[in-house]
Write a protein that holds these residues in place. Sequence first.
Motif, short mmCIF file in Angstrom:
data_model
loop_
_atom_site.label_atom_id
_atom_site.label_comp_id
_atom_site.label_asym_id
_atom_site.label_seq_id
_atom_site.Cartn_x
_atom_site.Cartn_y
_atom_site.Cartn_z
N SER A 158 0.83 -1.21 0.00
CA SER A 158 0.00 0.00 0.00
C SER A 158 0.86 1.26 0.00
N GLY A 159 2.04 1.19 0.61
CA GLY A 159 2.96 2.32 0.53
C GLY A 159 3.50 2.49 -0.87
N HIS A 160 3.79 1.38 -1.51
CA HIS A 160 4.28 1.39 -2.90
C HIS A 160 3.26 2.07 -3.80
N GLU A 161 1.98 1.74 -3.61
CA GLU A 161 0.91 2.35 -4.41
C GLU A 161 0.71 3.82 -4.07
N ALA A 162 0.84 4.16 -2.79
CA ALA A 162 0.62 5.54 -2.35
C ALA A 162 1.66 6.50 -2.92
N ALA A 163 2.84 5.99 -3.24
CA ALA A 163 3.92 6.86 -3.73
C ALA A 163 3.50 7.66 -4.96
N ALA A 164 2.69 7.05 -5.82
CA ALA A 164 2.29 7.73 -7.07
C ALA A 164 1.49 9.00 -6.81
N THR A 165 0.72 9.04 -5.72
CA THR A 165 -0.12 10.20 -5.44
C THR A 165 0.55 11.22 -4.53
N LEU A 166 1.75 10.90 -4.06
CA LEU A 166 2.40 11.78 -3.08
C LEU A 166 3.70 12.41 -3.57
N THR A 167 4.28 11.86 -4.61
CA THR A 167 5.66 12.23 -4.92
C THR A 167 5.84 12.84 -6.31
N GLY A 168 4.79 13.47 -6.83
CA GLY A 168 4.92 14.14 -8.12
C GLY A 168 5.62 15.48 -7.99
N TRP A 169 5.45 16.33 -9.01
CA TRP A 169 6.11 17.64 -8.98
C TRP A 169 5.61 18.49 -7.81
N SER A 207 4.84 17.41 -4.75
CA SER A 207 4.90 16.62 -3.53
C SER A 207 5.07 17.52 -2.31
N PRO A 208 4.52 17.12 -1.17
CA PRO A 208 4.70 17.90 0.05
C PRO A 208 6.15 17.86 0.51
N ASP A 209 6.47 18.70 1.48
CA ASP A 209 7.85 18.76 2.00
C ASP A 209 8.22 17.50 2.77
N ALA A 210 7.23 16.83 3.31
CA ALA A 210 7.49 15.61 4.09
C ALA A 210 6.31 14.65 3.95
N VAL A 211 6.60 13.37 4.00
CA VAL A 211 5.57 12.33 3.99
C VAL A 211 5.70 11.52 5.27
N PHE A 212 4.61 11.45 6.00
CA PHE A 212 4.55 10.66 7.22
C PHE A 212 3.70 9.42 6.96
N CYS A 213 4.16 8.25 7.41
CA CYS A 213 3.41 7.01 7.25
C CYS A 213 3.14 6.42 8.63
N THR A 214 1.98 5.82 8.81
CA THR A 214 1.65 5.25 10.11
C THR A 214 2.16 3.81 10.25
N ARG A 244 16.17 14.50 -0.99
CA ARG A 244 16.46 15.60 -1.92
C ARG A 244 15.19 16.38 -2.23
N LYS A 245 14.06 15.67 -2.27
CA LYS A 245 12.80 16.29 -2.67
C LYS A 245 11.81 16.41 -1.50
N PHE A 246 11.74 15.39 -0.68
CA PHE A 246 10.86 15.42 0.50
C PHE A 246 11.44 14.51 1.57
N ARG A 247 11.09 14.79 2.80
CA ARG A 247 11.55 13.98 3.92
C ARG A 247 10.54 12.86 4.18
N LEU A 248 11.02 11.75 4.72
CA LEU A 248 10.16 10.57 4.88
C LEU A 248 10.25 10.05 6.31
N TYR A 249 9.07 9.87 6.92
CA TYR A 249 8.98 9.39 8.30
C TYR A 249 8.06 8.16 8.36
N GLY A 250 8.47 7.17 9.12
CA GLY A 250 7.65 5.98 9.31
C GLY A 250 7.11 5.88 10.72
N PHE A 251 6.66 4.68 11.07
CA PHE A 251 6.13 4.42 12.41
C PHE A 251 6.29 2.93 12.71
N ASP A 252 6.79 2.59 13.86
CA ASP A 252 6.97 1.23 14.40
C ASP A 252 8.41 0.98 14.82
#
Length: 331
Positions: free
Chosen positions: A226-237, A239-246, A268-276
């Motif tokens: 589901s994260g792999h699929e979500a990348a397409a809607t979050l990481t275009g031109w 994209s937000p400054d950061a992506v947080f995942c639960t 380089r383009k956005f910061r990435l945060y996970g959870f667990d």
Amino acid sequence: MAEPKHGAPTIGDVAKLAGVSRAVASRALSSEKRPVSADKRERVLEAAERLGFKPNLLAQSLTTKTVNLVAVVVNHIHDLSDLDLFDLLLDRIQSIGKQVILIRVGSVERVEEFLRQGVAYHVDAALVFSDFADAATVRRLFRSDLVVMLNGRHDGLSPAVIPDEAVGINQAVADAAGKGVKSAGLVTGRSSSLVEQARVEHYRKAFAQHGIELVRVVQGDYSYESGHEAAATLTGWDSPDAVFCTSDAMAMGILDVCRADFPHNRPRKFRLYGFDNLSLTDFDAYPIASIGYDKAAYVEHIVQFLIEPAAFKPGQDPIRVPTRFVPRLTA
């Protein structure tokens, strides 16, 4: 002394060979901590091994009123975080002389199905991770008052242990704000989960507190896919400054899609945060900034209810295990 020549060896045979009473032999072979001297215990264990004696667990259960079985109720086990936690949990439960029955409940209907069919397992306790089951239902299902709730659906009659997620989430969002992040995307898990609902609300409050605009929310299911699929809607031109995942697994899926945006695993383009705070995030392949808690402490709180069930008092507040932010390269 001569060993018995016919039939399966009994506790009496073991006691006779060890030169102790049947009561002492029974205590020495019990999985529970029961008083017996080290010398007698060693003699009994040697005699049992010599005779090939195996304790009758059913007979023991009739005497002690316990069966040394613990039910662990889950939705499923496919999330990477499950592997980190359950290996530790099962090992600790076995260390106190109990074994685990793992019950997979895929939906609310499955819980009711267990009840309708009268399927009840004779266990000493149930540990409930599945968010499809509430405390009252599980107590009825297992005909037991010792039900430890770990899914947010507790009540005043059952003990509960839950991570205090607000602290770690606020730390992670503060880290992003301190690095100039002004907009964020959030990839969430199953919306029906009470734990997930509370987690998302913690993120929303933290974003508001630190002046970060939540510009996009994507529904996932905690899995890598589901994260792999979500990348397409979050990481275009745009994209937000950061992506947080639960979950870290969803963050791993995004990272693999966007490796070009993380040269040497740095954003380089956005910061990435996970959870667990999965064990995998400590390795070079997935150095994802994450939020975690002390799993050993969490497991110990759970097991203490198995060891001392009388320590729980009705109406007692849930035990909260603090979370913390763990910085890594992707942030």
